[in-house]
Design an enzyme around this catalytic site. Sequence first.
Site, PDB file in Angstrom:
ATOM      1  N   ASP A 121     -27.350 -19.060  -1.170  1.00 54.14           N
ATOM      2  CA  ASP A 121     -27.956 -20.319  -1.622  1.00 54.14           C
ATOM      3  C   ASP A 121     -28.709 -20.151  -2.942  1.00 54.14           C
ATOM      4  OD1 ASP A 121     -27.238 -20.826   1.073  1.00 54.14           O
ATOM      5  OD2 ASP A 121     -28.749 -22.404   1.184  1.00 54.14           O
ATOM      6  N   ASP A 126     -40.497 -25.153   5.509  1.00 50.87           N
ATOM      7  CA  ASP A 126     -40.798 -24.269   4.387  1.00 50.87           C
ATOM      8  C   ASP A 126     -40.837 -24.997   3.057  1.00 50.87           C
ATOM      9  OD1 ASP A 126     -41.215 -22.098   5.959  1.00 50.87           O
ATOM     10  OD2 ASP A 126     -39.162 -21.358   5.823  1.00 50.87           O
ATOM     11  N   SER A 177     -30.159 -18.681  12.274  1.00 53.77           N
ATOM     12  CA  SER A 177     -30.753 -18.245  11.007  1.00 53.77           C
ATOM     13  C   SER A 177     -32.029 -17.463  11.296  1.00 53.77           C
ATOM     14  CB  SER A 177     -31.031 -19.447  10.112  1.00 53.77           C
ATOM     15  OG  SER A 177     -32.175 -20.123  10.556  1.00 53.77           O
TER      16      SER A 177
END
Lengths: 411, 411, 411, 411
Positions: free
Chosen positions: B22, B130, B186
Site C-alpha cells: 500500500d 489509525d 491483518s
Amino acid sequence: MSDSNQMSAHKKAVLAYSGGLDTSVILQVLKEQGYEVVAFIANVGQDEDFEKQAERARIIGAAEVFVEDLCREFVDDFIFPAIAGNAVYENRYLLGTALARPVIARRQVEIAERVGATAVAHGATGKGNDQVRFELGYAGLGPHLEVIAPWKDPEFLARFAGRTDLLNYAEEHGIPIEASSEKSYSMDENLMHKSYESGMLEDPSLAPKPEMFDLTRSAMDAPDTPARLEIEFVDARPVRVKDLDSGEEETDSLALFAMVNRIAGEHGVGRIDMVENRYVGIKSRGVYETPGGTLLHFALRDLEGITMDREVLALRDTLAPKFTQLIYNGYWFSPEMDFIRAAFDQAEKMVTGTVKVQLFKGGLQALGRKSPVSLYNEALSSMDIAGGYEQADAAGFIRIASLRLRGGRHG
Amino acid sequence: MSDSNQMSAHKKAVLAYSGGLDTSVILQVLKEQGYEVVAFIANVGQDEDFEKQAERARIIGAAEVFVEDLCREFVDDFIFPAIAGNAVYENRYLLGTALARPVIARRQVEIAERVGATAVAHGATGKGNDQVRFELGYAGLGPHLEVIAPWKDPEFLARFAGRTDLLNYAEEHGIPIEASSEKSYSMDENLMHKSYESGMLEDPSLAPKPEMFDLTRSAMDAPDTPARLEIEFVDARPVRVKDLDSGEEETDSLALFAMVNRIAGEHGVGRIDMVENRYVGIKSRGVYETPGGTLLHFALRDLEGITMDREVLALRDTLAPKFTQLIYNGYWFSPEMDFIRAAFDQAEKMVTGTVKVQLFKGGLQALGRKSPVSLYNEALSSMDIAGGYEQADAAGFIRIASLRLRGGRHG
Amino acid sequence: MSDSNQMSAHKKAVLAYSGGLDTSVILQVLKEQGYEVVAFIANVGQDEDFEKQAERARIIGAAEVFVEDLCREFVDDFIFPAIAGNAVYENRYLLGTALARPVIARRQVEIAERVGATAVAHGATGKGNDQVRFELGYAGLGPHLEVIAPWKDPEFLARFAGRTDLLNYAEEHGIPIEASSEKSYSMDENLMHKSYESGMLEDPSLAPKPEMFDLTRSAMDAPDTPARLEIEFVDARPVRVKDLDSGEEETDSLALFAMVNRIAGEHGVGRIDMVENRYVGIKSRGVYETPGGTLLHFALRDLEGITMDREVLALRDTLAPKFTQLIYNGYWFSPEMDFIRAAFDQAEKMVTGTVKVQLFKGGLQALGRKSPVSLYNEALSSMDIAGGYEQADAAGFIRIASLRLRGGRHG
Amino acid sequence: MSDSNQMSAHKKAVLAYSGGLDTSVILQVLKEQGYEVVAFIANVGQDEDFEKQAERARIIGAAEVFVEDLCREFVDDFIFPAIAGNAVYENRYLLGTALARPVIARRQVEIAERVGATAVAHGATGKGNDQVRFELGYAGLGPHLEVIAPWKDPEFLARFAGRTDLLNYAEEHGIPIEASSEKSYSMDENLMHKSYESGMLEDPSLAPKPEMFDLTRSAMDAPDTPARLEIEFVDARPVRVKDLDSGEEETDSLALFAMVNRIAGEHGVGRIDMVENRYVGIKSRGVYETPGGTLLHFALRDLEGITMDREVLALRDTLAPKFTQLIYNGYWFSPEMDFIRAAFDQAEKMVTGTVKVQLFKGGLQALGRKSPVSLYNEALSSMDIAGGYEQADAAGFIRIASLRLRGGRHG
C-alpha cells in the site's frame, strides 16, 4: 432508638446469629439486658450445619429461631445484578461479602416486623465494613428499629477485651462452644465467594499459604485438560450454562451458579489477593476465591462487546466505580442506588446472547460469542467490502473532529 | 491545506512508509502528483528489516528516507503513562496500537518541519481507528500541514478498488514487492503488542487459530514451572524487574520492558479476544497479544492497593474510561488529555514500591507487595489490636452516614 | 489524643476564639480542665472589633492571644481558586463559609506548632458543617494534635443544655459578655459573604425579612442607574477591576475583591435563599449574600466562553460537583483535592482576558469580552464566509457520527 | 442513500420548510432533481403565518403540504424534561433551539413514513449545530431515509455562493419572496426562546443592540413592581402556575408555559449573551431570550432543595453536563440518552411541591417552598433542639471520616 419507657419484657431483638462464639455470647448478653431474643440464621450458601446452629441458639435461650434460606434471592437480586453492572471494587474485588449483607439485613428487618421486634442486632466488628453494611441496610429498610452492635459498645468492649473473656463467659453461662483451634486468619463464606483476612494475612508482603484455599484448586493443581462452557445471557442475566464436553446443562439460576462455581473452582479460576480500602478508612488485605463470579464477569463483558452500544458502555463504565462503591460501602437500599440501577437496567436490556469460554489452570479465554440482537455488523466491519460505509466520509469526520485542535488562538 | 500557489516542485510530503504494498504504491502516486516524497520509517519495535524497507523506498523514488528508532520514547512517553493511568479500553484492550500512533505522528511532524515539507501522508484505511489517530496527531502538532490520506480519496479509491489493482500498478512502475501469500487476517506489531483483525477473524463466533499467535505461547504450551518476578515502581513507572529464579535483572526502561514481554509471553500471559467499538462507529473484532503490558498493569494495580489513597483511586478510576477513550480515539495531543494527565500525574506520585508476581500458564498471581511510602498500617488494619482506632467511633459514623437514609419525609 | 501521662500543666490548647459567649465559656472550661489556652482570633474579613475580642480573651485567662489577619490568603488561596473552579454547591451556594474554614484551620495548626500546643479547639456545633471542616483541616495538617470540640462532648452538652446555662456560667466566672438581644437567626460573616440560618429561617416556606440583609441592598432599593465594570483575569484569577463610569480601578487582589463586593452589594447582586444538604445528612435552610463572588463567577464563566477548550470545559464541569463537594464537606487539605486541583490548574491556564459586566437591580449582564489568547475565530464562526471551514466536511462528520445510531441489529 | 436505480418519479422527499428564501429555493431545486416534494411546516411556537407559508409551498410546487402544530409535544416531551434534568449548556444556554430540533425531526420522519417518502431534507447550514441535530434525529428514527442537506452539497454550494444567487434563482423560477431588508443577525424562535447569532453579533466584544430583543423587556424597562408567582411541580414537571397578585392561574402545560413566558418576559427575565462551543468545533456567539424556561429552571432547582436526596442530586449534577451535551449535539434519540433519562426519571420522582418566586427587573428571588413529600426535617435541622440527632455521634463520624487523612505513611 429503643422505647425504654416500655417494660423491659417488651424489648425484643432479632439477632443475626452465626452459631459462633461471638454471637452466642451476644445472645446471652442481650438476654441479660432484658431482651427477648429471636435468633436469625441466614443461609447464604455457606457450608454450615444450620440445624446445629439453631439448636445452639435454643439452648442459649433464644425465644424463637429462624433459619432462612436466602440463596435464591442472593443470586437473583444481588449477585447477578452486581455482575451485570460490572461491579469490581478497586479493579479486582468482586464483592462477595458485600453482596451478602443486604440480603441478610433485608430478611432480618422482615423478621423483626413479623415478630414485632424493637431491635436488630449483629456481631460484626467495629473496624470492618460489615457493620456498616448491616446497619445501613437496617437504616434503609427499618429506620424505626433500635440497632444493637455490641462490638461498638464501650461497655461490651471493656467486658470482653479478648477471646479468653468470651470463652470464660461462655463457660460460666453454659454456652456450648465448638472445640476449635483458633484460625490464623478469619474467613467469610457464601454462595459467591470465600474470603480470608486478618491474622497472618495482615502482612501484605507475604503470599497466603496454598492450603488456605477451599473453593478453588491452585492453577498448578488444576486439570491438564481445559473445560469449555457455553453461557447464555438474557438481558445481562445468565439463563443457561452448558458444559460443552460433558453436555451437563443448567438453566435455573441457583443451579447454574452452583455449576459455574464448581467447574471454575476446579480449574483454579477466581483467586484474588489484594489490599483494599475499607469504608471506615482503613487499608486492609483481603484474599478471595470467587470462581463462578469471575467466570460470569468475564463472559458478560465479552457479550457486551457485540450487544452494547459504545456510548452506553462508556457511560456505564464511568458510573461503575460509583455503583461498586455503593455496594462495597453498604448503600444497596438507598436512593442513589435506585438512580444508578435505573440507568443500568436500561443498559442491560438486550445484552442477550451466548458466549463460549475455555477454563484452564486459572485462566479464561473466549472461544466465540453470538447474539440474536447483535450490534456487530460483519459487512460494515469488513476491511474488504464497504458494507454501507463510505471511506470518504471519514475525511470530513476527522477534519471536523480536529477543527478544535487545529484552531490557533486569535487575540 | 497545501500551498497550491507554489510551483508543484515545492510540494513535499513526508509519508509514513511501511515497506508494504500500500504505502509503496502511495509513494509512487504521490510522486506522480508532483510531490517530492520523504519516506519515514518508524521503528516502534515491530519485527522488520528496516534497511530493506529504506532501500525499497529509495528504489521507488523517495527523495529522502528516515529510519527512526522510536522505541524508547514509545515506552517512556506512551506505554508507561498508559499503564500508570489504568488505560483499559472497554474493560480489556490495552491499547497497543493506539499508543504507537501518536509517537509516530509526532516524529513525522518533526521530520516535516526539519525537511520543510508541506504535507504528511499515511496509508491507513478509511474504516479504521489509525487514520483518525494519525490525523488528530497531525492536527494537534502540525495544524498547518496538508494531510494526505489516499484511502479516503475517492479518486484513489476508484483507481485501486482491490489488491489486484495495487499489484498491477506496482508491476507497471517497477515497484519491488515481496512475494507473500495474502494473510487470512491483518496484523499490527510493535513493542507493546501484536494485534490481529479482519479476514477470518470477522466472524466473532469463531475462535482464532492457535497458530496465529506470535508473541505468546498458549497457556497449554506454557512451562509447567511458574516464573516469579519482582517489579519495582517509582511514581507508577517500572524501574526494575528481577527474575527471582534466574536472578536476571533489568533497570533500563526499554530493556526491562523487553524482559517482561519475553517472560510473560513465554508463560502465555496477555492474550485478549474481543469485539470493540471503533471511533468511526463500527464494532470490530480484535485479537491481541500484550504480554509485558498485561503483567505491568497487574502489578501496578496491586501496588496501588498499598500506596494510593482511596478517594484518589476512585476519582482516577472514574476518569480512566475517558483517559482510555482519548487514547483509543487518537486525542493524545489535546488540551483535554493535558487536563487528565495533570490529575493523573498527581495520583501517580508515591505509587512507589515493589510487587512480586507469579506467572503460570497465562495467569498472574500476586505474591506480595511492599512500599517505602505505604499507606497500609498493619496495626490499624489488625482485627486483634486497636492500632489507634476506637470502635465506638464507628457507631457515630454509621448513625450520621445513615441519617439521610433513615429520615422520613416530612410534609 | 492528648498525652495524658504528662503533667496537666503541659496540656496546651489553641482555641479558635470569636469573642462570643460560646467560645468564651469554652476558654474558661478548658482552663478548668487544666489546659493552658492560647486564643486565636482569625480575621477573615468579618466586621468585628478584634482588639476588644483579644482583650476579652486575656481577661478570661488566655495565656496568649493571636489576632491573625488572614484576609489576603483567604482571597488568594481559597476564594479565587473556588471561583476559578466553578464551585457552586447544589447549583447555588458559593461556599463563603466553607472556604473560610480551611484558612482558619491552617493558621490554627501553624500557631499550635509555633507555641508547642498539644491540642486545637473550636466552638462549632455538632450538627453543622463547620465542625467537620475545622476537624478535617486539623486532621490533614496536624494529625498529631488532640481535637477538642466541646459541642460534641456529652459532658459539656449535659452541663450547658441551653443559653441560660452559658450565661449563668459566664456570670459565675466573671466572663465579660456583650449585652445582646438574642438574634432570631444565626450569622456568619467574612470577606466573601454573610450567611444566615436557623431560628426563624428554619421554616423554608417563609421568605427572610428584608431588614436581615447587610452586605447587599435589595433589588428594589438598588440604584436606578446601572454600574458597568471591566474585569481582567489572568489564568482565571482576577487581576484588575475598573469602574467604567467612575474610572476607579484596583489591581491588588484584596482591594479589587473589596471593590467588587462594595459595588455588587450596592446593586443588589448576590442574594441566595436555598435549602441545602449538610455533610452530616441534614437538610438545612441557608440565606447568603455573596456580592463580589457572584459577580466574579459570572464574569469568569463568560470569559471561559472564548478562552477554554470545549472538551476541557466539559470535563471541568463534570468534576465541578466533586470539587464543590470537597470544599463544602471540608476536604480542602486532602489528596483527592490535590488530584482535582492539578487538573483544574491546567484548565485555568490561559483563561486570560477582559469581561465587561453591567450590574443593575440584582442582575448581571455581559457587555462584551475579549482575550489575547482567545480561541474564538471570527472568520471560522462567520455564517457569511468559510473561514477555512468546508461545509461538505460536515456531511461525512454526521454520517460517521450517526453510524452507530443507524446500525440495525444483526443476529 | 437514495435508490437511484428507481425511476425518478419515485423519489419523494419531505422537506422541513420555513417559507424563507433558502428552503423555497431548495424546494424548487429538489423538484428539478426529480423529487416529488412534500413540504412540512413545523409550528413549534414561532411567530409566523403558517398558512401563508403553506400557500407559498404550494405555489412553488409542493405535492403536499403539512402544517403541524408541535407545541404541546415540544413542551411536554422536550422542554419540561430538559428543565427537570438541569440541562444548562456551558453553564448558561438553556437549549431552546436544540430542544426544538428533535421534535421537528420526529414528525418529519413520521410524515415520511405516512406519505411513503424516500428522503428527508432540511435547509440548515453546514457550519451549525442544527444540521447535526436534524440528521442525528433522522438517523435515530428513520435510518433508511436518504438525507438531503443542500448546504453541504458541493454542487449546491457552488451554484448558490451568496444571497444574490438565491434571489436571482427565486426570481427566475417565480418563487414568491417576501421583500425584507436583510437582518444584521440571524434569529430562531420557538416556544422556549428566541436566539440571535451571526452578523453584527460575531464580534463578542460588543454588546447586542437593545432593540434586538423581542421576548423580554430590558431590566431597565421592566415594571417597578415585582411579580410574584406560585409554581407547583409534580415529579419535576410544572402543573400549575398562579400569579399571586392577579390570581391568574394555569394548569395546562402549554397554557402555563405561555403564562410564565409572558410574565417572565415582561419582567426582563432570561437574557443570555455568551460564546459557546458548537458540536462542529467552532466557537460561536449566541444571544438568547428564554424567559419562562429561566424561571422554571430557577424554581425547580429550588424545589429540589427540599425534595431531592443529597446523593441523588450530586449524581444527577455529575451527569447533567453529559445530558446537556447530548441535547446540544443532537443525540436526543440515542441509547445513551435513554440510559441517562432512565436515571433522571428516577431522580425526578417525588420532586413535588410548590415554590413562590418573585420576578423583578430581570432578577429572580425565592419567597418560599413547600412539599408534601419534603425531606426537610425542621426539628432535625434546628440548632435549638436535638430533633433525634446526637451531637456526640458527629465525633465518631469525623474521626472515621478523617482516619484516611490522618494516617501517616508506614514503610
